[in-house]
Scaffold this active site. Structure first.
Site, short mmCIF file in Angstrom:
data_model
loop_
_atom_site.label_atom_id
_atom_site.label_comp_id
_atom_site.label_asym_id
_atom_site.label_seq_id
_atom_site.Cartn_x
_atom_site.Cartn_y
_atom_site.Cartn_z
N SER A 108 -2.61 6.04 -6.02
CA SER A 108 -2.67 7.22 -7.30
C SER A 108 -3.73 7.66 -8.13
O SER A 108 -3.18 7.78 -8.95
CB SER A 108 -0.90 7.57 -7.94
OG SER A 108 -1.66 6.19 -8.71
N CYS B 182 0.33 0.97 -4.17
CA CYS B 182 0.45 0.93 -5.18
C CYS B 182 1.53 0.71 -5.90
O CYS B 182 2.41 0.94 -4.46
CB CYS B 182 0.55 2.84 -5.37
SG CYS B 182 1.64 3.33 -6.82
N CYS C 86 1.61 -2.79 -11.84
CA CYS C 86 0.69 -1.44 -11.04
C CYS C 86 -0.60 -1.77 -10.71
O CYS C 86 -1.35 -2.58 -11.69
CB CYS C 86 1.05 -0.61 -12.63
SG CYS C 86 -0.31 0.66 -12.49
#
Length: 258
Positions: free
Chosen positions: A12, A74, A183
């Protein structure tokens, strides 16, 4: 599928380049195509249906570039969409999940911290993973705002420092000895994180493990590329300057609406 076909990666935004670096370091002969869906970042605030739809779109873009394997670089997309992707597309997928296992197994205080997006921490896959470690206290913290600041090129801003202090202080007070970065954007914050947390707290991310798994899968499928030269191409659909700055202008960055 031919060995010289590229490895595809998507995230993303720019965070998954932390995963790409580990793969490129381990497999320097492999061509790679990286897709930064920065226009839709962060995925962590979106619904599961939205995340699945974006992940399918990204996958199809990479398949049109003849990707022989796709790395979902991701955490949020992995925990919410990878089962759908594997069921729909005939190509191997490698996902990225918070590295709870090594942290929980090594923790001496039996208390670990996890900094991740809302989409990852609220996913069914993450909840199931946590159940595997009933004797470990897991301090979860949503990193609200961190991805946005990274995507805006504000990694070293006062705002970033303040957010990190707010998120990390309760973990330190809870006596964690491992901090899991859930993340792929967050490894870029390690220098700042180290200034905030005590030195004895170890930081874990998933990059090296994903790279090793990528190599193992390609080897099992006899798809390793043995050519000496390789090409690395990066696509972004928003603000290519941030991606270029992360890559230090060493590689081709193409701005494309997808």
């Amino acid at each position: 599928m031919i060995n010289s076909a590229p490895i595809g990666l998507f995230d993303s935004g720019i965070g998954g380049t932390s995963i790409w670096r580990e793969i490129h370091t381990l497999l320097p002969s492999e061509d790679t195509i990286y897709l930064a869906d920065s226009k839709n970042a962060p995925y962590g605030q979106k619904s599961k249906d939205e995340i699945i739809a974006l992940s399918k779109k990204n996958t199809e873009f990479l398949l049109n570039q003849n990707a022989k394997l796709i790395v979902v670089a991701c955490n949020t997309a992995t925990t919410n969409a990878i089962s759908e992707l594997r069921a729909r597309y005939d190509v191997p997928f490698i996902g990225i999940e918070p590295a709870i296992k090594p942290a929980a197994k090594s923790s001496e205080t039996h208390t670990i911290g996890i900094l991740a997006t809302k989409g990852t921490l609220s996913s069914e896959l993450f909840s199931q993973s946590v159940l595997n470690y009933p004797t470990t206290k897991i301090i979860e913290q949503v990193g609200f705002g961190l991805v946005q600041l990274i995507e805006e090129g504000k990694m070293n801003s006062t705002e970033m420092t303040n957010l990190l202090h707010n998120y990390l202080k309760p973990m330190v007070e809870a006596n964690i000895d491992y901090l899991v970065l859930g993340c792929s954007h967050y490894p870029y914050l390690i220098p700042q994180i180290k200034k905030i947390i005590p030195k004895h707290i170890k930081i874990i991310d998933s990059g090296e493990a994903v790279a090793r798994q990528t190599k193992n899968i390609l080897s099992e499928m006899n798809l390793l590329n043995t050519q000496k030269k390789s090409s690395q191409i990066f696509y972004t659909n928003y603000n290519p300057m941030v991606l270029k700055s992360i890559l230090k202008d060493k590689y081709q960055v193409i701005e494309k609406d997808f």
